[in-house]
Design an enzyme around this catalytic site. Structure first.
Site, PDB file in Angstrom:
ATOM      1  CB  CYS A  38     -22.272  -3.045 -14.164  1.00 34.56           C
ATOM      2  SG  CYS A  38     -22.306  -2.855 -15.934  1.00 34.56           S
ATOM      3  CB  CYS A  43     -26.232  -0.800 -27.649  1.00 33.67           C
ATOM      4  SG  CYS A  43     -25.546  -0.225 -26.088  1.00 33.67           S
TER       5      CYS A  43
HETATM    6  N1  SAH Z   1     -18.835  -2.682 -25.280  1.00 31.83           N
HETATM    7  C1  SAH Z   1     -18.764  -3.847 -24.435  1.00 31.83           C
HETATM    8  C2  SAH Z   1     -19.215  -3.565 -23.026  1.00 31.83           C
HETATM    9  C3  SAH Z   1     -20.687  -3.230 -22.887  1.00 31.83           C
HETATM   10  S1  SAH Z   1     -21.493  -4.619 -22.246  1.00 31.83           S
HETATM   11  C4  SAH Z   1     -19.536  -4.986 -25.053  1.00 31.83           C
HETATM   12  O1  SAH Z   1     -20.279  -4.756 -26.010  1.00 31.83           O
HETATM   13  O2  SAH Z   1     -19.376  -6.116 -24.627  1.00 31.83           O
HETATM   14  C5  SAH Z   1     -23.151  -4.293 -22.577  1.00 31.83           C
HETATM   15  C6  SAH Z   1     -23.881  -5.549 -23.005  1.00 31.83           C
HETATM   16  O3  SAH Z   1     -25.254  -5.224 -23.130  1.00 31.83           O
HETATM   17  C7  SAH Z   1     -23.416  -6.084 -24.345  1.00 31.83           C
HETATM   18  O4  SAH Z   1     -23.339  -7.473 -24.310  1.00 31.83           O
HETATM   19  C8  SAH Z   1     -24.559  -5.652 -25.288  1.00 31.83           C
HETATM   20  O5  SAH Z   1     -24.644  -6.523 -26.390  1.00 31.83           O
HETATM   21  C9  SAH Z   1     -25.747  -5.716 -24.362  1.00 31.83           C
HETATM   22  N2  SAH Z   1     -26.869  -4.862 -24.738  1.00 31.83           N
HETATM   23  C10 SAH Z   1     -26.852  -3.682 -25.359  1.00 31.83           C
HETATM   24  N3  SAH Z   1     -28.103  -3.192 -25.514  1.00 31.83           N
HETATM   25  C11 SAH Z   1     -28.942  -4.089 -24.959  1.00 31.83           C
HETATM   26  C12 SAH Z   1     -30.358  -4.149 -24.771  1.00 31.83           C
HETATM   27  N4  SAH Z   1     -31.163  -3.181 -25.162  1.00 31.83           N
HETATM   28  N5  SAH Z   1     -30.861  -5.232 -24.156  1.00 31.83           N
HETATM   29  C13 SAH Z   1     -30.055  -6.212 -23.698  1.00 31.83           C
HETATM   30  N6  SAH Z   1     -28.732  -6.202 -23.829  1.00 31.83           N
HETATM   31  C14 SAH Z   1     -28.168  -5.159 -24.459  1.00 31.83           C
END
Ligand code: SAH
Length: 366
Positions: free
Chosen positions: A120, A134
């Site tokens: 990742c 997030c």
């Molecule tokens: N900015 C891009 C890449 C980051 S991916 C995107 O948003 O797709 C990170 C993933 O983790 C995203 O799908 C986001 O929605 C998810 N995510 C963020 N915070 C989270 C949390 N606390 N628990 C589970 N998933 C989460």
């Protein structure tokens, strides 16, 4: 005249050049561009640290390269192994901060033999998207990573593996919004894919995005990687409440763009993955599941449910497992491919949405 990216040393960041840019750069310093391929290969496959180690070019060429360019490596700042086999790498970057990559051994087999090794990868230091759930968003955008830093995460993590192991899959799901750093992302993707560089099939690379639509369309036309969209909601209001990007690009426009993408020759036969972070009482009801099937009905897709990873900075809760399972069962019974993402690396804050909070202790999931 092309301006080549430079490092703080003032020299050209040779690892932020794709093969054709490298050819141009070589011409500009009077080295025949035909030598680009062997130099590219020495950099990405032989992992040279000094130009003098390239024994397929002359001493004079070494000198010209040494005077004008540098071979950048990320500085390792820490390595955290999780009890589940996941490893989090921290890298210190000259922009002033620390970024992260997470190595995840995955297995579909009952004996646990890891047949996939997924990395990742981060694309930015921090993130400008500020999705409310997030943690990476709390940092704001601190800086864009260079192509050398994006592809470098894969090269440098690979170097820590045993000789019979290799990274099989890359997901651009680390810190940052990859499409917000478009130019560097594309150069890094070319390096990941090239046979004389990191040799990953585009089918093994997934770019995950909140849905920056012009960049998304451009990327899918340019490079046939897999696309994942962080959807997380089924109505405009619901998505706007947690993902501010929805004010700029509506859910409707996002879905229309996805329809367009799946019809591109590049993407034929592929499915878009929709990531759906499940938050208790917010988007986890069976009505949500029903709406999801309605809004995705015209898009060849897969749904990946991500039970929310709780943390002390948010009052958002993870739904009970039965709730997540019922949601999945509903979707599967209506013909959808739907998986539940297993939480990995929770004890080292390496799980989704936890990156950037390196040293914080995160509550264990139930
Ligand atoms: N900015 C891009 C890449 C980051 S991916 C995107 O948003 O797709 C990170 C993933 O983790 C995203 O799908 C986001 O929605 C998810 N995510 C963020 N915070 C989270 C949390 N606390 N628990 C589970 N998933 C989460």
């Amino acid at each position: 005249m092309t301006v080549f990216p430079t490092l703080p040393s003032g020299k050209v960041d040779i690892k932020s050049l794709d093969l054709s840019m490298l050819g141009e750069f070589l011409s500009s310093i009077d080295i025949p561009s035909e030598k680009a391929l062997r130099i590219y290969q020495a950099i990405w496959q032989k992992h040279i640290r000094n130009f003098s180690e390239i024994n397929t070019i002359s001493k004079q060429d070494h000198r010209k390269l040494e005077q004008t360019a540098d071979i950048y490596f990320l500085e390792r700042h820490g390595l955290f192994p999780s009890i589940d086999g996941t490893q989090k790498f921290l890298w210190k970057i000259p922009q002033g901060g620390v970024i992260e990559s997470v190595l995840i051994p995955e297995s579909d087999r009952p004996n646990g033999y890891a047949d996939r090794l997924t990395l990742c990868v981060s694309s930015q230091w921090g993130c400008a998207m500020r999705c409310s759930f997030c943690l990476t968003g709390d940092l704001g955008l601190k800086g864009h990573l260079w192509a050398s830093q994006i592809a470098g995460q894969i090269q440098q993590v690979s170097q820590t593996l045993q000789s019979n192991q290799r990274i099989t899959n890359v997901v651009m799901m680390g810190m940052g919004e990859p499409l917000h750093n478009y130019d560097q992302l594309v150069i890094a993707l070319r390096t990941m894919n090239h046979n004389c560089a990191l040799r990953l099939s585009n089918r093994k690379i997934t770019v995950s995005s909140v849905g920056l639509l012009p960049a998304l369309l451009r990327l899918t036309r340019e490079i046939p990687v897999n696309i994942a969209i962080s959807l997380n909601a089924t109505t405009e209001e619901q998505r706007r409440a947690v993902m501010p990007i929805t004010k700029k690009y509506s859910l409707r426009d996002l879905l229309d763009t996805c329809v367009t993408i799946t019809k591109l020759p590049n993407q034929r036969g592929r499915r878009i993955t929709f990531e759906y972070v499940m938050m208790k009482g917010f988007n986890d009801s069976l009505e949500d599941a029903k709406r999801l099937t309605e809004i995705l009905k015209d898009i060849p897709s897969k749904i990946n449910l991500i039970p929310y990873n709780e943390n002390p900075d948010r009052d958002i809760l993870r739904p009970a497992f039965e709730q997540v399972k019922a949601f999945q069962t509903y979707l599967v019974s209506r013909g959808w491919y739907c998986s539940i993402r297993t939480t990995r690396g929770i004890d080292i804050s390496a799980a989704c949405g936890q990156l950037g909070k390196a040293f914080q202790i995160i509550k264990q999931p139930t």
